[in-house]
Structure formats: C-alpha cells, structure tokens
Design an enzyme around this catalytic site. Structure first.
Site, PDB file in Angstrom:
ATOM      1  N   ASP A  82     -14.220 -72.365  45.639  1.00  0.00           N
ATOM      2  CA  ASP A  82     -13.633 -72.842  44.390  1.00  0.00           C
ATOM      3  C   ASP A  82     -13.955 -71.920  43.214  1.00  0.00           C
ATOM      4  O   ASP A  82     -13.168 -71.796  42.279  1.00  0.00           O
ATOM      5  CB  ASP A  82     -14.130 -74.260  44.091  1.00  0.00           C
ATOM      6  CG  ASP A  82     -13.408 -75.311  44.935  1.00  0.00           C
ATOM      7  OD1 ASP A  82     -12.389 -74.962  45.558  1.00  0.00           O
ATOM      8  OD2 ASP A  82     -13.874 -76.465  44.965  1.00  0.00           O
ATOM      9  N   GLU A 158     -12.626 -78.805  34.066  1.00  0.00           N
ATOM     10  CA  GLU A 158     -13.258 -79.582  33.004  1.00  0.00           C
ATOM     11  C   GLU A 158     -13.902 -78.674  31.973  1.00  0.00           C
ATOM     12  O   GLU A 158     -14.197 -77.498  32.241  1.00  0.00           O
ATOM     13  CB  GLU A 158     -14.324 -80.533  33.570  1.00  0.00           C
ATOM     14  CG  GLU A 158     -15.655 -79.906  33.916  1.00  0.00           C
ATOM     15  CD  GLU A 158     -15.677 -79.101  35.179  1.00  0.00           C
ATOM     16  OE1 GLU A 158     -16.146 -77.944  35.131  1.00  0.00           O
ATOM     17  OE2 GLU A 158     -15.223 -79.600  36.229  1.00  0.00           O
TER      18      GLU A 158
END
Length: 347
Positions: A82, A158
C-alpha cells in the site's frame, strides 16, 4: 472529437508507467517479466528515473518522478504494498491515468491483484478489459489564527491531525460545516475517505465504509471524552479541527507521506477534493470479497465451526450460504436442499 483527432489519438502508442518497490529482488523480477510481456504486446513501458537503474528494462522510457511522470499514460501499474500504491497515487493524481496494483506487501488492501494473477492482469491490460473506479479524495487546507491559508495538501486515505509532542495531550475543537460540535483532548484526529476507512481509521476504531459510498469520516484517536465516537458525514461537509493557541503543537500528515505544521491557534479544514483518484479493476470480486480475503474473516457461521485450536477453523472456504452439514468427525454430508452442496466444496 473530430475524425482527425480520433485518428491522431489512435496513432499514439499505449503507455504504462511502472512504479516498483525495488528493495526486493522478487518484486524487481516480477516487474521485469511484466514489462517484457507489455512490450511484446506493443505497449510502451515507462519507468521513473530513480527506479530505472535497479529495474534495468531495455527499451523503456525513463522520466523524472514528478507530477508529469504519468502524463499520456493509460495505466500506472504498481508492484509493491500500500505504501508503494500511495506513492504512485501522487504521480497519477493530476492525470487521467488509472492505478492498477499488484499486491506484494502484507495486507495490500489498495491493490487487487495478487502475484499469481499477474498474467491475467497483463492480458486484461493488453485487451483493455478492465473497469475504472473513481475514488473520493480529500483536500486539506491548513489555516492560521488570522484565517490565512498557510499550507495545503491532499489524501487518498486520510489526513491525521496529530500532536507534535508525544508527552502531551492534543486539545482540539471539532466543527462540522462551520458549527462547533465538541472538544476534547486526544492523541489526534483522523479525517478519512471511504477508501481510507480500512487503513489508519480502521485501526483507530472507525467504521468500514464501502468505497463507492460518498462520505467523509472523522475518527478521534485515544480521546479523553465520553462523546468521541467516529462520525460519518456528507461528502459535501467541511470537517474542521482547531488547535487552541495555548495547547500542544500539531501537524497534519496526509497518507503518512506529506506533512504540514499547524500554527498555534490554527485549524485544518478537510473537504472533498474536486478531482477523484482513478483505480483500475480487472477481477469481478466485490469489496466484501476483498474484506474476507484480506482480513481472513470467518464466513461459515459459529454453529458450524469445528476448531483444531484457536485460529484454525476447518473448511474456511465454506460459508453459511453454501454449507452442508459437518459431522463431529469432520465429514461433510448434504442437508436440507443442499443435495448439491458438494458442488460448492471448492467455492
């Protein structure tokens, strides 16, 4: 589009930009073999200049790793976890390129393809047999006590408004759409997207939100308050985290990659970004399927569970919708309308 411009576009070669975690030999070898397959199919392979030497792919274009790296490319193909995917998202952010990830990390929730399915993925790219999802991203403004914007960034997962000094509590005031909602001391506050709901926000106790849901999430971390629950708001809302002038110093961290200091008495405004992130999908698996696969969720139902010890449930591929009856000895027999249950044995 005019016939002339259509012809000009058709005459342009297709391009795929590779972004690779070059620290592992197995990943480098997989990227090389994939590049060769794409080149054999008439697709131009593009590399980043800081990875090109390690990859050593003959005939590849080499470009600087900046905001223009993905221009005129169809796909940004990611080989890594990721973290590598989020780095690639920075390159594809302001282009029409779609991200396609091959998971070579641990969980790899952003990447849908596992190494054993790379051949199928490359074939889908060659044949243009893939779909593109548009994922909501967030825009972040950092504003000082006088109301002047002093910094900004964006995030796919985020933005974390967090304390700069570990030994002190961060005091914050939370506002939604310009109206104060609550205040508390905490370690930080996460403002997340649905894509990021399964990342840092999930670890902090936030909800899992399906990525096609348009919403913004606010998740406090280690808050000293009774009312400090995760919030899910409209995608058109503005989430504001204000830091008092006499409190702890704070900073905003976007996707764990881009950092902006928050001035004393300043605030962070988070809203839906005007431009989404495009992610290419090849496989038909749903988001729920990926949740089950990535987190190893038990889907058989507790009454059918037969354990060989904690964490060792038998027949983990079976679930409550396709089950037969499992006897005490572990044998499976058809039950009810499950006369054809054996056909689901490999489902």
């Amino acid at each position: 589009m005019s016939p002339t411009s259509e012809g000009a576009r058709a005459s342009q070669p297709r391009r795929v930009l590779l972004t690779v975690h070059t620290g592992r030999r197995d990943i480098v070898e997989l990227a090389r073999s994939s590049a060769a397959r794409l080149q054999d199919g008439g697709i131009v392979v593009r590399l980043l200049d800081d990875e090109a030497t390690d990859l050593d792919i003959a005939g590849a274009e080499v470009v600087p790793a900046d905001e223009k790296a993905a221009l005129d490319t169809e796909i940004v193909m990611v080989f890594g976890g990721d973290g590598t995917f989020l780095r690639a998202a920075e390159l594809a952010r302001y282009t029409d390129a779609a991200l396609m990830g091959v998971n070579l990390g641990r969980v790899g929730f952003l990447a849908e393809t596992e190494p054993e399915a790379v051949e199928e993925t490359l074939q889908a790219i060659e044949r243009c047999e893939y779909s593109v999802e548009e994922r909501l991203a967030i825009a972040v403004d950092v504003i000082d006590a006088e109301g002047t914007v002093v910094g900004g960034t964006w995030a796919l997962n985020e933005v974390s408004i967090e304390k700069a000094e570990r030994s002190r509590v961060l005091d914050v005031v939370i506002s939604i759409d310009g109206r104060p909602l609550t205040s508390f001391g905490c370690d930080g506050v996460l403002c997340a997207t649905p894509t990021g709901s399964t990342a840092y926000a999930f670890s902090a106790g936030g909800p899992v939100v399906w990525p096609d849901v348009e919403a913004l999430l606010l998740v406090p971390t280690n808050a000293h308050a009774l009312f400090a629950r995760p919030l899910v708001t409209s995608p058109n809302s503005v989430l504001t985290v204000t830091v008092p002038a006499d409190g702890n110093r704070a900073r905003a961290s976007a996707d764990g990659r881009r950092m902006v200091d928050v001035p004393d008495g300043g605030r962070v405004d988070v809203r839906k970004a005007t431009r989404p992130v495009r992610i290419a999908r090849v496989h038909a698996a749903t988001f729920g399927d990926r949740l089950v696969a990535k987190f190893g969720l038990p889907v058989r139902g507790f009454r059918d569970a037969r354990h060989a010890g904690p964490g060792h449930e038998l027949y983990t591929s079976r679930n409550v919708l396709t089950r037969g009856v499992i006897t005490g000895g572990g044998d499976v027999v058809a039950g009810g309308e499950a006369a054809g249950a054996g056909s689901h044995e490999d489902a």
